[in-house]
Write an enzyme that holds these catalytic residues in place. Sequence first.
Site, PDB file in Angstrom:
ATOM      1  N   ARG A  98       0.820  -1.217   0.000  1.00 34.01           N
ATOM      2  CA  ARG A  98       0.000   0.000   0.000  1.00 34.01           C
ATOM      3  C   ARG A  98       0.850   1.261   0.000  1.00 34.01           C
ATOM      4  O   ARG A  98       0.441   2.297   0.554  1.00 34.01           O
ATOM      5  CB  ARG A  98      -0.963   0.049   1.198  1.00 34.01           C
ATOM      6  N   ARG A 133      -3.304   6.369   1.211  1.00 30.40           N
ATOM      7  CA  ARG A 133      -3.892   7.511   1.914  1.00 30.40           C
ATOM      8  C   ARG A 133      -2.929   8.261   2.825  1.00 30.40           C
ATOM      9  O   ARG A 133      -3.229   9.376   3.234  1.00 30.40           O
ATOM     10  CB  ARG A 133      -5.103   7.039   2.730  1.00 30.40           C
ATOM     11  N   ARG A 153      -7.775  12.025  -4.656  1.00 32.44           N
ATOM     12  CA  ARG A 153      -9.040  11.430  -4.194  1.00 32.44           C
ATOM     13  C   ARG A 153     -10.125  12.479  -3.955  1.00 32.44           C
ATOM     14  O   ARG A 153     -11.321  12.144  -3.979  1.00 32.44           O
ATOM     15  CB  ARG A 153      -8.797  10.635  -2.914  1.00 32.44           C
ATOM     16  N   TYR A 208     -14.699 -11.924   0.950  1.00 30.66           N
ATOM     17  CA  TYR A 208     -15.310 -10.618   0.738  1.00 30.66           C
ATOM     18  C   TYR A 208     -16.660 -10.749   0.032  1.00 30.66           C
ATOM     19  O   TYR A 208     -17.632 -10.057   0.382  1.00 30.66           O
ATOM     20  CB  TYR A 208     -14.396  -9.735  -0.109  1.00 30.66           C
ATOM     21  N   ASP A 258      -6.915  -2.709  -7.010  1.00 28.65           N
ATOM     22  CA  ASP A 258      -7.498  -3.292  -5.814  1.00 28.65           C
ATOM     23  C   ASP A 258      -7.791  -4.760  -6.085  1.00 28.65           C
ATOM     24  O   ASP A 258      -8.125  -5.128  -7.220  1.00 28.65           O
ATOM     25  CB  ASP A 258      -8.794  -2.563  -5.430  1.00 28.65           C
TER      26      ASP A 258
END
Length: 381
Positions: free
Chosen positions: A40, A44, A53, A169, A91
């Site tokens: 990652r 963020r 974003r 998921y 993703d």
Amino acid sequence: MVEATAQSLTGNDFPPLKNDLILRAARGERTERAPVWVMRQAGRYLPEFRKVREKHAFFDICQTPALATEITLQPIRRYAGLLDAAIIFSDILVIPQAMGMIVEMPEGKGPTFPHPLADPEDLSRLKHPVNVDQELGYVFDAITMTRKELKGEVPLIGFCGSPWTLMAYMIQGGGSRGGFHSAKRWIFQYPTASKELLSRITTICVDFLIGQVRAGAQLVQVFDSWASELSPHDFQEFSLPYLCIIAHRVKSGLSEVGMEPVPMILFAKGANYALEELAITGGYDVLGLDWCIDPLVARHLVGDSVALQGNIDPDILYGGKEAIQREVKRMCASFRSNTTDGPKGWIANLGHGITPGVSTEDMGHFLSCVHKYSRQGDEVV
């Protein structure tokens, strides 16, 4: 911002690679220092990512090659000379999307499936078979564009989720801090249907990874992020066989189209009990370690048959510079103590993904410490 052009998306006339450290380590070669990247690393915690974003939804970025390329390049620019690989911004849940499921990414909530799979009859809702070129071609375009925009600075990693993690998921409807009770109900109550779903996902993973390599990925990683939800017995039945199929079929599939196989990394978080068997039967070149196993123990389990990746606790990045330096030094000493004549290599990484609250300065300090302490004493890793 990178601009998409027809020229940037055609042909494989990629610039020559200037830094092949991670490729050599993944092949088990002794290297002058440990290559380092972070799961990652484009995310963020970066202010430049948050700025993009503000104007674009998460999956819109994934599905727009120019935006995905821009995000992938952000940490490479910020930490110039400190990162030894880029990983394509995407993703793992693009595969459920390709199968026809709706996946949303509400700000601050994580992935959500408005209509998860409730029972085996819901398998009829899924696209089967899936044309990966048609459904996920935007990822291939992003990889080709990014590979060219990297200008050979570092190799580019492609990836996918593992069949079990994706299935979890798809049934649970998102991440779950309280456990994947619905997904695990499936494997206990509907084992045949569970294996049918896992097989379908496996086929897509194989085609997807082969497509990523053909588009320009120089390594690929499989994320079994929820392996920790399975007991050793259930991992043997509902995850391990499909992980093995992916590795072997990707390598044979690339050979069939006249391409050299690229190094394959498996990160099965929480499945340290399976390291020995994965090293023997898995078909992966590198096994990623979470922070819950000592590198000495891991190397003892796998021998010299595979390279290792990891494995510092991600939360050390909140501990301040002194703690980061101390723990990186300890990690490096532990991995270095495994070296003998001709062992497989080591790729430095966190034991899981970097989290949003980490400061960019502390991330840079972590990378600098790996550079310093993995080459300490002018010895090789």
